[in-house]
Design a protein around this motif. Sequence first.
Motif, mmCIF file in Angstrom:
data_model
loop_
_atom_site.group_PDB
_atom_site.id
_atom_site.type_symbol
_atom_site.label_atom_id
_atom_site.label_comp_id
_atom_site.label_asym_id
_atom_site.label_seq_id
_atom_site.Cartn_x
_atom_site.Cartn_y
_atom_site.Cartn_z
ATOM 1 N N MET A 254 0.706 -1.497 0.092
ATOM 2 C CA MET A 254 0.018 -0.055 0.212
ATOM 3 C C MET A 254 0.829 1.277 0.069
ATOM 4 S SD MET A 254 -2.318 -1.230 3.158
ATOM 5 C CE MET A 254 -2.709 -2.713 3.520
ATOM 6 N N THR A 255 0.749 2.336 -0.872
ATOM 7 C CA THR A 255 1.350 3.882 -1.608
ATOM 8 C C THR A 255 0.325 4.149 -2.060
ATOM 9 O OG1 THR A 255 3.272 4.692 -1.690
ATOM 10 C CG2 THR A 255 2.389 3.037 -3.167
ATOM 11 N N THR A 256 0.533 5.548 -1.500
ATOM 12 C CA THR A 256 -0.410 6.983 -1.866
ATOM 13 C C THR A 256 0.488 7.110 -3.572
ATOM 14 O OG1 THR A 256 1.205 8.867 -0.982
ATOM 15 C CG2 THR A 256 -0.871 7.988 0.254
ATOM 16 N N ASN A 257 1.263 6.818 -3.530
ATOM 17 C CA ASN A 257 2.397 7.241 -5.000
ATOM 18 C C ASN A 257 2.644 5.795 -5.768
ATOM 19 O OD1 ASN A 257 4.286 7.113 -6.904
ATOM 20 N ND2 ASN A 257 5.433 7.787 -5.347
ATOM 21 N N PRO B 291 -12.434 -4.583 -0.216
ATOM 22 C CA PRO B 291 -12.757 -6.261 0.092
ATOM 23 C C PRO B 291 -12.107 -6.888 -0.582
ATOM 24 C CG PRO B 291 -14.259 -4.397 -0.606
ATOM 25 C CD PRO B 291 -12.436 -3.906 -0.626
ATOM 26 N N PHE B 292 -10.956 -6.671 -1.450
ATOM 27 C CA PHE B 292 -9.943 -7.900 -2.304
ATOM 28 C C PHE B 292 -8.597 -7.737 -1.208
ATOM 29 C CE2 PHE B 292 -6.073 -8.757 -4.671
ATOM 30 C CZ PHE B 292 -6.328 -9.417 -5.442
ATOM 31 N N LYS B 293 -8.501 -7.094 -0.449
ATOM 32 C CA LYS B 293 -7.159 -6.839 0.217
ATOM 33 C C LYS B 293 -7.648 -8.116 1.382
ATOM 34 C CE LYS B 293 -6.316 -2.583 0.334
ATOM 35 N NZ LYS B 293 -5.242 -0.769 1.111
ATOM 36 N N ARG B 294 -8.747 -7.989 2.137
ATOM 37 C CA ARG B 294 -8.978 -8.927 3.205
ATOM 38 C C ARG B 294 -9.550 -9.727 2.396
ATOM 39 N NH1 ARG B 294 -11.283 -3.182 5.006
ATOM 40 N NH2 ARG B 294 -10.319 -3.011 6.758
ATOM 41 N N GLN B 295 -9.741 -10.410 1.048
ATOM 42 C CA GLN B 295 -10.258 -11.419 1.039
ATOM 43 C C GLN B 295 -9.034 -12.769 0.828
ATOM 44 O OE1 GLN B 295 -13.522 -12.948 -1.567
ATOM 45 N NE2 GLN B 295 -14.779 -11.027 -1.836
ATOM 46 N N PHE B 296 -8.252 -11.876 -0.216
ATOM 47 C CA PHE B 296 -7.058 -13.015 -0.330
ATOM 48 C C PHE B 296 -5.555 -12.283 0.051
ATOM 49 C CE2 PHE B 296 -10.248 -12.239 -3.893
ATOM 50 C CZ PHE B 296 -10.867 -13.414 -4.630
ATOM 51 N N CYS B 297 -5.800 -11.505 1.050
ATOM 52 C CA CYS B 297 -4.109 -11.020 1.156
ATOM 53 C C CYS B 297 -4.011 -11.454 2.744
ATOM 54 C CB CYS B 297 -4.044 -9.684 0.966
ATOM 55 S SG CYS B 297 -3.870 -9.518 -0.155
ATOM 56 N N ASN B 298 -2.755 -11.525 3.527
ATOM 57 C CA ASN B 298 -2.789 -11.929 4.831
ATOM 58 C C ASN B 298 -1.905 -11.142 6.026
ATOM 59 O OD1 ASN B 298 -0.580 -13.385 3.551
ATOM 60 N ND2 ASN B 298 -1.340 -15.692 4.118
ATOM 61 N N ARG B 299 -0.666 -10.666 4.367
ATOM 62 C CA ARG B 299 -0.026 -9.700 5.469
ATOM 63 C C ARG B 299 0.365 -8.411 4.484
ATOM 64 N NH1 ARG B 299 6.291 -10.960 2.960
ATOM 65 N NH2 ARG B 299 7.445 -8.856 3.651
ATOM 66 N N GLY B 300 -0.346 -7.220 5.765
ATOM 67 C CA GLY B 300 0.242 -5.505 4.524
ATOM 68 C C GLY B 300 1.387 -5.602 4.784
ATOM 69 N N MET B 301 1.734 -4.627 3.402
ATOM 70 C CA MET B 301 3.383 -3.614 3.905
ATOM 71 C C MET B 301 2.368 -1.929 3.731
ATOM 72 S SD MET B 301 6.760 -3.542 2.045
ATOM 73 C CE MET B 301 7.618 -5.106 2.793
ATOM 74 N N VAL B 302 2.974 -1.243 4.302
ATOM 75 C CA VAL B 302 2.406 0.304 4.159
ATOM 76 C C VAL B 302 3.528 0.729 3.440
ATOM 77 C CG1 VAL B 302 2.046 2.373 4.772
ATOM 78 C CG2 VAL B 302 0.564 -0.138 5.461
ATOM 79 N N GLY C 54 -2.372 2.249 7.675
ATOM 80 C CA GLY C 54 -2.460 3.518 6.423
ATOM 81 C C GLY C 54 -3.955 4.943 6.420
ATOM 82 N N LYS C 55 -4.715 4.673 6.372
ATOM 83 C CA LYS C 55 -5.579 5.386 7.462
ATOM 84 C C LYS C 55 -4.847 5.855 8.309
ATOM 85 C CE LYS C 55 -9.464 2.651 5.652
ATOM 86 N NZ LYS C 55 -11.116 1.454 6.234
ATOM 87 N N GLN C 56 -4.793 6.067 9.170
ATOM 88 C CA GLN C 56 -4.700 6.449 10.673
ATOM 89 C C GLN C 56 -3.485 7.744 9.765
ATOM 90 O OE1 GLN C 56 -3.240 4.406 13.493
ATOM 91 N NE2 GLN C 56 -5.319 3.379 13.894
ATOM 92 N N ASN C 57 -2.876 7.336 9.058
ATOM 93 C CA ASN C 57 -1.195 8.707 8.914
ATOM 94 C C ASN C 57 -1.616 9.340 7.306
ATOM 95 O OD1 ASN C 57 0.691 8.198 10.704
ATOM 96 N ND2 ASN C 57 0.108 6.414 10.546
ATOM 97 N N ASP C 58 -2.978 8.830 7.340
ATOM 98 C CA ASP C 58 -3.487 9.283 5.415
ATOM 99 C C ASP C 58 -2.566 8.814 4.728
ATOM 100 O OD1 ASP C 58 -3.938 12.595 4.313
ATOM 101 O OD2 ASP C 58 -5.524 11.082 4.398
#
Length: 266
Positions: A46-49, A198-209, A229-233
């Motif tokens: 996940m990234t804003t860029n 929804p895609f992330k929650r269905q098909f992923c088990n690890r997150g990287m910001v 990611g949400k908290q830090n905008d």
Amino acid sequence: MNSSSSAEPILAFDEFVLRADKTDSSVVTTSPWDWCLHPGEQLSVMTTNSFLSYQLMATLSGLVEPVSGEVVTQSNLSWPLAGQGGLHSSLTINNGFEFLLDIYGDTLERSHVSSGEFFDALKSQEIDTSIPLKELPKDQKNFFFAALSILFSFDICVAPHSIYLLNLMSKDAKLLRSLLHKQLDGGLCLITDSRNNPFKRQFCNRGMVLGPLGDVIFDGDLDEAIAIGKQNDILAKRAEADEIKFDYGEKLTNLSSTSEDLFNDF
């Protein structure tokens, strides 16, 4: 983190540097990437860029070269989820399937989805397998390519954020989602830059910001990554229906780059 994270990586970035600005080629990631994907992991990056995000997916798909460094893997990376898979639009669905079977038959032997399930999925959408791909309506074409990329699962599924990935989350694609789950449960790894939660929650088990210049802010539990990611905008609020034009075609078709119908499927 998945318990398999202690195992040997299935994919590793070695001193990997990417461009981080669309208009200025001198702007690159602030520090080289040395992170990994392990067996059994489905990673959401996940990234804003959005340009950096595109560079990551395009590099994994073989469309662009990194600024420096390399991806180290002894495993097979898929063509992008719902990508053309090298098929010419004049081929019939049956002929296209046979063409890919000749090239990637070994991946089908290891697949947890059978060719029978693949054709049953096409039948559920009333897709006529005897007609050329170019004659399929857009929705059926999207469904076919998604089904095809799930069937030929390779070892690592590359799932870029695109209109095609969003179609996978539609009501009509429920059967395809169950087949993708079947592949993942069988050990398929996945890496995605999807912005669809929804895609992330269905098909992923690890997150990287990642920060805008690629610095790793967080790497671990998926829900925690989404929350951070949400908290830090960090994650921009974009409409999930917006299309990101991921250029599947150039190295994923059998056409020359000068052919006028190079991208006629998309």
